[in-house]
Design a protein around this motif. Sequence first.
Motif, PDB file in Angstrom:
ATOM      1  N   ARG A  44       0.798  -1.214   0.000  1.00 12.72           N
ATOM      2  CA  ARG A  44       0.000   0.000   0.000  1.00 12.72           C
ATOM      3  C   ARG A  44       0.840   1.277   0.000  1.00 12.72           C
ATOM      4  O   ARG A  44       0.342   2.345   0.310  1.00 12.72           O
ATOM      5  N   SER A 110     -15.200  13.232  -7.278  1.00  6.94           N
ATOM      6  CA  SER A 110     -14.248  13.050  -6.175  1.00  6.94           C
ATOM      7  C   SER A 110     -12.992  13.904  -6.369  1.00  6.94           C
ATOM      8  O   SER A 110     -12.358  14.309  -5.398  1.00  6.94           O
ATOM      9  N   SER A 114      -9.873  13.560  -4.181  1.00  4.97           N
ATOM     10  CA  SER A 114      -9.313  12.193  -4.196  1.00  4.97           C
ATOM     11  C   SER A 114      -7.952  12.103  -4.869  1.00  4.97           C
ATOM     12  O   SER A 114      -7.403  11.001  -5.010  1.00  4.97           O
ATOM     13  N   ILE A 117      -5.049   9.353  -4.220  1.00  2.25           N
ATOM     14  CA  ILE A 117      -5.560   8.045  -3.782  1.00  2.25           C
ATOM     15  C   ILE A 117      -5.393   7.083  -4.958  1.00  2.25           C
ATOM     16  O   ILE A 117      -5.966   7.292  -6.022  1.00  2.25           O
ATOM     17  N   LYS A 118      -4.601   6.042  -4.744  1.00  2.00           N
ATOM     18  CA  LYS A 118      -4.290   5.134  -5.849  1.00  2.00           C
ATOM     19  C   LYS A 118      -4.716   3.710  -5.567  1.00  2.00           C
ATOM     20  O   LYS A 118      -4.658   3.240  -4.436  1.00  2.00           O
ATOM     21  N   GLU A 123      -4.848   6.433  -9.931  1.00  2.00           N
ATOM     22  CA  GLU A 123      -5.967   7.023  -9.209  1.00  2.00           C
ATOM     23  C   GLU A 123      -7.302   6.412  -9.636  1.00  2.00           C
ATOM     24  O   GLU A 123      -7.440   5.898 -10.741  1.00  2.00           O
ATOM     25  N   ARG A 187     -10.493  -0.802  -2.519  1.00  2.00           N
ATOM     26  CA  ARG A 187     -10.150   0.064  -1.381  1.00  2.00           C
ATOM     27  C   ARG A 187      -9.984   1.512  -1.834  1.00  2.00           C
ATOM     28  O   ARG A 187     -10.432   2.446  -1.170  1.00  2.00           O
ATOM     29  N   ALA A 188      -9.316   1.683  -2.972  1.00  3.12           N
ATOM     30  CA  ALA A 188      -9.094   3.031  -3.488  1.00  3.12           C
ATOM     31  C   ALA A 188     -10.414   3.698  -3.874  1.00  3.12           C
ATOM     32  O   ALA A 188     -10.598   4.897  -3.640  1.00  3.12           O
ATOM     33  N   GLU A 191     -12.022   4.866  -0.733  1.00  5.24           N
ATOM     34  CA  GLU A 191     -11.331   6.042  -0.214  1.00  5.24           C
ATOM     35  C   GLU A 191     -11.673   7.282  -1.040  1.00  5.24           C
ATOM     36  O   GLU A 191     -11.808   8.382  -0.505  1.00  5.24           O
ATOM     37  N   SER A 192     -11.831   7.105  -2.354  1.00  2.00           N
ATOM     38  CA  SER A 192     -12.199   8.225  -3.222  1.00  2.00           C
ATOM     39  C   SER A 192     -13.604   8.719  -2.895  1.00  2.00           C
ATOM     40  O   SER A 192     -13.867   9.927  -2.884  1.00  2.00           O
ATOM     41  N   ALA A 195     -13.386  10.659   0.305  1.00  2.14           N
ATOM     42  CA  ALA A 195     -12.747  11.955   0.084  1.00  2.14           C
ATOM     43  C   ALA A 195     -13.749  12.951  -0.489  1.00  2.14           C
ATOM     44  O   ALA A 195     -13.784  14.121  -0.074  1.00  2.14           O
TER      45      ALA A 195
END
Length: 200
Positions: A44, A110, A114, A117-118, A123, A187-188, A191-192, A195
Amino acid sequence: MKKIIALAFVALFAMGTAIAQHPQDKPTRDKEEKMERNTDLRPRDGKHHHHPGGPHHTPPQKPAETQYNADGIDMAIVRAFPDVKSINKTKKWTEVLNADGKLLGYAVYSKPASDGIKGYNGETPVLIALSKKKIIIGVWLLPNSETPRFTKRVEDAGFYNNWNGLSIKKARKKKVDAVSGATFTSRAVAESVQAALKAL
């Protein structure tokens, strides 16, 4: 000279026969599938590493360009709101309007929240569609550099539906499980989404 040529021909023929009888081992379908699964084991830290005993990482793909309809509206918004005719961008929202100028709902991108965030290759920007009452009605992954097989696994798992029917407040607290076989991508995406919601 003719004898040398003849001997060389015989030697080449014998070598070709030996190779044909003992071909190099080819990976079986199971091995290939295992290799594909192993490519989703990147740390990560956002860096690409070669995994001992596994294949080298595939170079990232160039993201597809954003598509627009005849009215110049992002097709991601059109998918979320088929009756859209125009949009009105504000600082936080994109108001989505029909042909009569009536509000259909809202779209939230996003990016830039975002940025950074990768997933596996890059991204994972998303678009969040909300009703007039600001209830989430859908999440769409925008053009990206992720490996298509990973994004398909995320989509096939119904991952983007995790936030449907939630208010912004509840969606911010929503915890979702990653998709097996597409851990970094899913997961990304999550997270996006977070964000984007935190920026509202």
